[in-house]
Write a protein that holds these residues in place. Structure first.
Motif, PDB file in Angstrom:
ATOM      1  N   LEU A  77       0.824  -1.205   0.000  1.00 46.28           N
ATOM      2  CA  LEU A  77       0.000   0.000   0.000  1.00 46.28           C
ATOM      3  C   LEU A  77       0.862   1.260   0.000  1.00 46.28           C
ATOM      4  O   LEU A  77       0.647   2.176  -0.786  1.00 46.28           O
ATOM      5  CB  LEU A  77      -0.933   0.000   1.208  1.00 46.28           C
ATOM      6  N   TRP A  78       1.841   1.310   0.893  1.00 48.87           N
ATOM      7  CA  TRP A  78       2.661   2.513   1.057  1.00 48.87           C
ATOM      8  C   TRP A  78       4.014   2.242   0.388  1.00 48.87           C
ATOM      9  O   TRP A  78       5.002   1.932   1.046  1.00 48.87           O
ATOM     10  CB  TRP A  78       2.799   2.875   2.532  1.00 48.87           C
TER      11      TRP A  78
ATOM     12  N   GLY B 173       6.985   0.489 -18.455  1.00 57.72           N
ATOM     13  CA  GLY B 173       7.897   1.211 -19.326  1.00 57.72           C
ATOM     14  C   GLY B 173       8.052   2.673 -18.977  1.00 57.72           C
ATOM     15  O   GLY B 173       8.996   3.325 -19.426  1.00 57.72           O
ATOM     16  N   LEU B 174       7.110   3.211 -18.182  1.00 59.41           N
ATOM     17  CA  LEU B 174       7.176   4.613 -17.759  1.00 59.41           C
ATOM     18  C   LEU B 174       7.522   4.730 -16.280  1.00 59.41           C
ATOM     19  O   LEU B 174       7.621   5.837 -15.760  1.00 59.41           O
ATOM     20  CB  LEU B 174       5.859   5.332 -18.068  1.00 59.41           C
ATOM     21  N   PHE B 175       7.664   3.612 -15.595  1.00 60.42           N
ATOM     22  CA  PHE B 175       8.243   3.560 -14.251  1.00 60.42           C
ATOM     23  C   PHE B 175       7.457   4.398 -13.244  1.00 60.42           C
ATOM     24  O   PHE B 175       7.987   5.308 -12.611  1.00 60.42           O
ATOM     25  CB  PHE B 175       9.715   3.993 -14.289  1.00 60.42           C
ATOM     26  N   THR B 176       6.175   4.082 -13.117  1.00 66.45           N
ATOM     27  CA  THR B 176       5.358   4.725 -12.086  1.00 66.45           C
ATOM     28  C   THR B 176       4.835   3.675 -11.123  1.00 66.45           C
ATOM     29  O   THR B 176       4.655   2.509 -11.483  1.00 66.45           O
ATOM     30  CB  THR B 176       4.160   5.474 -12.700  1.00 66.45           C
ATOM     31  N   TRP B 177       4.553   4.144  -9.886  1.00 64.13           N
ATOM     32  CA  TRP B 177       4.033   3.248  -8.867  1.00 64.13           C
ATOM     33  C   TRP B 177       2.851   3.909  -8.174  1.00 64.13           C
ATOM     34  O   TRP B 177       2.324   4.907  -8.656  1.00 64.13           O
ATOM     35  CB  TRP B 177       5.157   2.861  -7.920  1.00 64.13           C
ATOM     36  N   TRP B 178       2.418   3.374  -7.085  1.00 64.58           N
ATOM     37  CA  TRP B 178       1.109   3.678  -6.550  1.00 64.58           C
ATOM     38  C   TRP B 178       1.146   3.935  -5.049  1.00 64.58           C
ATOM     39  O   TRP B 178       2.126   3.685  -4.380  1.00 64.58           O
ATOM     40  CB  TRP B 178       0.166   2.511  -6.852  1.00 64.58           C
TER      41      TRP B 178
ATOM     42  N   THR C 282      -2.066   6.949  -8.494  1.00 64.86           N
ATOM     43  CA  THR C 282      -0.844   6.842  -9.286  1.00 64.86           C
ATOM     44  C   THR C 282      -0.848   7.943 -10.330  1.00 64.86           C
ATOM     45  O   THR C 282      -1.927   8.314 -10.798  1.00 64.86           O
ATOM     46  CB  THR C 282      -0.727   5.446  -9.951  1.00 64.86           C
ATOM     47  N   PRO C 283       0.280   8.531 -10.691  1.00 68.16           N
ATOM     48  CA  PRO C 283       1.595   8.337 -10.082  1.00 68.16           C
ATOM     49  C   PRO C 283       1.603   8.858  -8.644  1.00 68.16           C
ATOM     50  O   PRO C 283       0.777   9.692  -8.277  1.00 68.16           O
ATOM     51  CB  PRO C 283       2.516   9.179 -10.958  1.00 68.16           C
ATOM     52  N   HIS C 284       2.570   8.359  -7.877  1.00 69.68           N
ATOM     53  CA  HIS C 284       2.760   8.913  -6.543  1.00 69.68           C
ATOM     54  C   HIS C 284       4.163   9.483  -6.455  1.00 69.68           C
ATOM     55  O   HIS C 284       5.145   8.792  -6.698  1.00 69.68           O
ATOM     56  CB  HIS C 284       2.539   7.880  -5.444  1.00 69.68           C
ATOM     57  N   TYR C 285       4.239  10.763  -6.084  1.00 67.93           N
ATOM     58  CA  TYR C 285       5.517  11.472  -6.193  1.00 67.93           C
ATOM     59  C   TYR C 285       6.428  11.265  -4.995  1.00 67.93           C
ATOM     60  O   TYR C 285       7.646  11.419  -5.117  1.00 67.93           O
ATOM     61  CB  TYR C 285       5.260  12.957  -6.469  1.00 67.93           C
ATOM     62  N   TRP C 286       5.893  10.903  -3.844  1.00 69.97           N
ATOM     63  CA  TRP C 286       6.781  10.510  -2.748  1.00 69.97           C
ATOM     64  C   TRP C 286       7.507   9.235  -3.149  1.00 69.97           C
ATOM     65  O   TRP C 286       8.721   9.100  -2.957  1.00 69.97           O
ATOM     66  CB  TRP C 286       5.974  10.317  -1.457  1.00 69.97           C
TER      67      TRP C 286
END
Length: 647
Positions: free
Chosen positions: A485-486, A521-526, A551-555
């Motif tokens: 989750l985090w 391919g764009l390397f984002t997470w949640w 998502t995206p999550h910037y932290w």
């Protein structure tokens, strides 16, 4: 969607921002896997369909399996914002934003292309809205009287109408105008030929460009590494963080879900951008973290002054600007004062805060509480609506040491001595507390060795606690137990392992997340499960209907970026002063090929290093003369050449 389950609908997962840095939340473009895009929140959707000879869709960008889609950031056009290229068996598409309100889509048939492709403009999309008017005006299609869509070369056919009727996905009624109050208009623009077609979208005349509109979205440092995915991931985090900025402010994640700055998440964004050398942008963003003490969706929080000092110092030590340091010192002195007060207070401390509160928490009575009375020499600070004792004090310890470092730079020795003495007291109390149940809070393991160093007081007990944590959350196959989750906590824990000299464990976390991207391919997470901390703005948008998470999550992006940077170079304390650790997180197989980094800014200077033919060459610019140590991937006794320069 319930009424028309067989129609194409937005994918509703893995969206990313494609936007000019600093643009308003409503001006952010949203892109989903498969090449679909909305050029603003509540506008419309644009997607690519593959048609058979009768004009029926055989595949749509919205509906293609993720396994058939390859995405990547590319350098495209003359702007500073990267393009997003999508490759499928049926088409290749590349979206770019030329400037705020101006979008460009280049489309070519793929290797398994059907007879023709179509561009479909319709109400639903990654961030769609009602389409009530479509007018064909010469070569232009005018949407809602505000947006124009132009295709070059001229399309074979343009059908406009109302979606939802039987056969609407392939009808060819070429009317010149369509209107409908329900807002379900669509235009299907059939492309011709086997060559590139270009779609240009122009929105309403923009206001003056944001201050950061021209800021680069690529890191200043240069990477020549054997692992292309590692490089692409690092560069992608910088792009995501820059495109997510609103005005002169950071956002915790998806700016429509999080229409507010939040100090905790933003401090990590600021520090990570500084670490990647984005110093001009970081200097602009730093002003809010200096001037405002408490802001975020949970009100005033006890970790806020400390996180602000830490992030501001990350900018300051890389800028090496005495004028900036002198401007910064009064703000740091004020924030350090709050920390000292929290460390000695016998009463609850309440402080005013600025900015909006997450709707779910607006009625909480403790939104202005930053700390309860001190306990056993520790700050009892509020964070995440509870009191994670070891995390908050690791932050306070870090901040006081960083404040002292700043005071030393500007010649304020009395301040430096006082703050270091306070930090020493917190460090001793923190060490005593590590053997209590307070250590069970997962936030204990996100700040204690990196970046604070407070756990260095008790390295063996801290390692034992972190081992217990590893056994609880990791599988034998180096996966995770249960859903994550985090995600920012996982990257932060990986950072602790890196600093403990266990790069395999740090790399295993990075590898797991590289294999579990929300937008591959764009390397984002949640973050979270569903719309965490929602302000309910997506509920008025025709897209992102049932989100699995934020998502995206910037932290998370900031934590991933900081981890990768420190894998390449970081500064460690040594008996005789700072030590540059080169390649602490690189795998041993890299040493079989030449590789290196240029222009990576650290607290000890800007660093270039290159490994080639069994020899490490290091150059340190604009810093002191730190000692140099190689990471464990490199052979003991390898030759190291170090050059120190002033420019």
């Amino acid at each position: 969607m319930r009424a028309r389950p067989d129609d194409p609908w937005p994918r509703g997962e893995g969206h990313v921002i494609l936007a000019v840095p600093g643009s308003r939340e409503e001006d952010k473009g949203y892109h989903e896997p498969g090449g679909s895009l909305s050029p603003g929140v509540g506008t419309f959707g644009v997607s690519v369909w593959a048609l058979d000879r009768e004009g029926r869709p055989v595949a749509t960008g919205e509906g293609m399996p993720l396994g058939d889609i390859v995405q990547r950031f590319v350098r495209a056009g003359s702007g500073n914002v990267p393009g997003i290229e999508t490759v499928t068996p049926h088409f290749r598409a590349c979206w770019t934003v030329e400037r705020r309100g101006r979008w460009r889509l280049a489309v070519t048939p793929g290797t398994s292309a059907p007879p023709r492709l179509a561009i479909v403009v319709r109400s639903p999309g990654p961030a769609g809205g009602p389409v009530t008017s479509l007018v064909r005006d010469g070569r232009r299609l005018v949407v809602n009287g505000r947006w124009s869509v132009t295709v070059t070369p001229d399309p074979l056919a343009v059908a406009v109408g109302e979606e939802g009727r039987e056969g609407w996905t392939h009808e060819r009624a070429e009317a010149l105008r369509w209107d409908g109050d329900a807002g379900w208009g669509y235009a299907r623009i059939e492309l011709g030929g086997r060559h590139e077609s270009v779609v240009e979208i122009a929105g309403p005349a923009p206001d003056p460009e944001p201050e950061l509109a021209g800021a680069p979205c690529r890191p200043v440092l240069r990477l020549d590494l054997p692992d292309a995915q590692f490089t692409a991931c690092l560069e992608a985090q910088v792009a995501h963080l820059m495109m997510g900025l609103v005005g002169r402010e950071t956002r915790p994640g998806d700016p429509t879900n999080y229409p507010l700055p939040w100090l905790r998440d933003g401090a990590h964004v600021l520090a990570a951008l500084a670490g990647a050398g984005m110093l001009e942008s970081a200097k602009v963003l730093a002003e809010k973290f200096a001037s405002d003490d408490f802001f975020g969706g949970f009100g005033a929080e006890g970790d806020s002054p400390g996180l602000a000092i830490w992030a501001l110092d990350e900018v300051s030590v890389r800028l090496r600007d005495q004028g900036f340091d002198r401007w910064l010192l009064p703000h740091v002195r004020r924030k350090a004062g709050w920390i000292v007060e929290m460390a000695h207070s016998l009463e609850t401390i309440n402080m005013p805060f600025s900015g909006p509160i997450v709707p779910l928490h607006r009625e909480r009575p403790d939104l202005d509480v930053i700390a309860q009375p001190t306990r056993d020499g520790l700050v009892v600070g509020r964070m995440d609506n509870h009191y994670p004792l070891l995390f908050v004090n690791a932050v306070c310890y870090t901040a006081l040491n960083r404040a002292a470092r700043l005071a030393d730079r500007v010649g304020e020795g009395a301040d430096a001595n006082r703050w270091r003495q306070e930090a020493g007291g917190i460090m001793n109390a923190w060490a005593r507390c590590l053997d209590t149940d307070e250590a069970r809070n997962e936030r204990t393991y996100i700040f204690s060795l990196w970046p604070s160093g407070v756990a260095a007081r008790v390295p063996a007990p801290f390692r034992r606690r972190l081992e217990e944590r590893w056994d609880q959350v990791r599988t034998r196959e180096l996966g995770f137990v249960g859903p994550r989750l985090w995600t920012y906590f996982d990257f932060a824990e990986a950072h602790q392992w890196l600093f403990l000299g266990e790069p395999d464990r740090a790399r295993s976390t990075l590898r797991w997340y590289l294999d579990h991207q929300t937008s591959p391919g764009l390397f984002t997470w949640w973050e979270g499960d569903g719309e965490e901390n929602t302000f309910h703005r997506w509920e008025d948008v025709r897209g992102w209907v049932t989100p699995k998470h934020v998502t995206p999550h910037y932290w998370t992006a900031a934590q991933a970026l900081a981890l990768q940077l420190d894998m390449l170079v970081h500064v460690a304390p040594g008996a005789q002063g700072p030590v540059l650790v080169i390649g602490a997180g690189v795998p041993s197989e890299w040493r079989e090929r030449a590789h290196g980094v240029e222009r990576l800014p650290t607290a000890a200077g800007d660093v270039d290093w290159r490994w080639e033919s069994g020899r490490m060459r290091v150059r340190v610019r604009r810093g002191g003369k730190p000692a140099v140590r190689l990471g464990p991937a490199y052979p003991a006794g390898a030759k190291v050449e170090v050059e120190y320069t002033e420019s």
